[in-house]
Enzyme design. Sequence first.
Site, PDB file in Angstrom:
ATOM      1  N   LYS A  95      -0.191  12.265   0.795  1.00  0.00           N
ATOM      2  CA  LYS A  95      -1.229  11.695  -0.061  1.00  0.00           C
ATOM      3  C   LYS A  95      -2.558  12.202   0.487  1.00  0.00           C
ATOM      4  O   LYS A  95      -2.946  11.873   1.609  1.00  0.00           O
ATOM      5  CB  LYS A  95      -1.196  10.167  -0.054  1.00  0.00           C
ATOM      6  CG  LYS A  95      -2.234   9.572  -1.002  1.00  0.00           C
ATOM      7  CD  LYS A  95      -2.376   8.075  -0.852  1.00  0.00           C
ATOM      8  CE  LYS A  95      -3.511   7.601  -1.756  1.00  0.00           C
ATOM      9  NZ  LYS A  95      -3.951   6.238  -1.409  1.00  0.00           N
ATOM     10  N   ALA A 182      -6.307   2.469  -6.004  1.00  0.00           N
ATOM     11  CA  ALA A 182      -7.553   1.866  -5.502  1.00  0.00           C
ATOM     12  C   ALA A 182      -8.191   0.903  -6.494  1.00  0.00           C
ATOM     13  O   ALA A 182      -8.338   1.205  -7.674  1.00  0.00           O
ATOM     14  CB  ALA A 182      -8.564   2.926  -5.095  1.00  0.00           C
ATOM     15  N   GLY A 183      -8.555  -0.254  -5.974  1.00  0.00           N
ATOM     16  CA  GLY A 183      -9.323  -1.231  -6.730  1.00  0.00           C
ATOM     17  C   GLY A 183      -8.521  -2.243  -7.522  1.00  0.00           C
ATOM     18  O   GLY A 183      -9.083  -3.206  -8.047  1.00  0.00           O
ATOM     19  N   ASN A 204      -2.567  -2.101  -2.222  1.00  0.00           N
ATOM     20  CA  ASN A 204      -2.515  -2.475  -0.813  1.00  0.00           C
ATOM     21  C   ASN A 204      -3.282  -3.766  -0.566  1.00  0.00           C
ATOM     22  O   ASN A 204      -2.706  -4.826  -0.330  1.00  0.00           O
ATOM     23  CB  ASN A 204      -3.057  -1.343   0.050  1.00  0.00           C
ATOM     24  CG  ASN A 204      -2.882  -1.576   1.545  1.00  0.00           C
ATOM     25  OD1 ASN A 204      -3.134  -0.699   2.351  1.00  0.00           O
ATOM     26  ND2 ASN A 204      -2.430  -2.750   1.972  1.00  0.00           N
ATOM     27  N   THR A 205      -4.603  -3.707  -0.663  1.00  0.00           N
ATOM     28  CA  THR A 205      -5.447  -4.845  -0.293  1.00  0.00           C
ATOM     29  C   THR A 205      -5.073  -6.130  -1.027  1.00  0.00           C
ATOM     30  O   THR A 205      -4.975  -7.200  -0.413  1.00  0.00           O
ATOM     31  CB  THR A 205      -6.925  -4.514  -0.550  1.00  0.00           C
ATOM     32  OG1 THR A 205      -7.293  -3.374   0.236  1.00  0.00           O
ATOM     33  CG2 THR A 205      -7.817  -5.686  -0.172  1.00  0.00           C
TER      34      THR A 205
END
EC number: 2.8.1.10
Length: 259
Positions: A95, A182-183, A204-205
């Site tokens: 990645k 992302a996001g 992830n987050t």
Amino acid sequence: MFTLADISFRSRLLMGTGKFTTKEIMLQAITAAGSELVTLAMRRVDIKGGNDAILPTLRTAGVKLLPNTSGAKDADEALFVARLAREAIGTNWIKLEIHPDMQYLLPDPVETLKAASKLVKDGFVVLPYCSADPVLCRRLEEVGCAAVMPLGSPIGSNQGLKTKDFLQIIIEQTQVPVVVDAGIGAPSQALEALEMGADAVLVNTAIAVALDPVAMARAFSLALAAGDLAKSAGLAERRKYASATSPLTQFLSHYEVCK
């Protein structure tokens, strides 16, 4: 099910491994999510084999590892990290992440395209994290990337699909798989990405920092399963104007006769 390079995956949920409080919770969350492809930052791996705990833990999960070049600030650094990953982990999948701006972690398009071209020539299966730029995604496809991973919003921001209009163009124009990365901060946002036509999402987050990461991982899994089913079932076309579900013509004609 969707295919990246020459491998088919049942789950459309890719997971990151950062920010979890313990390795055990991370592993339980991966299992709950049903993820089969998991990212790993090379800067977290002890390549000397001394006190490395995350790599053996992930290998017990039975998932395919996708090392990333997070932390690289230019193409040269990304190339170095990718080759290190191939040697240490034994995979040619990478990645590609290049974000010199440490405040917003936005990807550098010039360095990303440069690195992607070189990595493909070096035999890597390249999945680049990139801006939601349709032209850039076409260029990344042209140099041989196995997929494109445009951002929904800045990494870790949980703002959702702020780039929705551009993501739609990318999905329409790109021939390789589109993984929204992302996001994404909620299962509903992941579901929306799939309904738009994205092949998968990477989260992830939103999972790692939840009060109950394992339950949140399961929630994302269920949302994506629903999105996958809805996509295959065929979503109804959106219309500008109303469309009656039951015609009233015959009923009103009967009313006129009764008058």
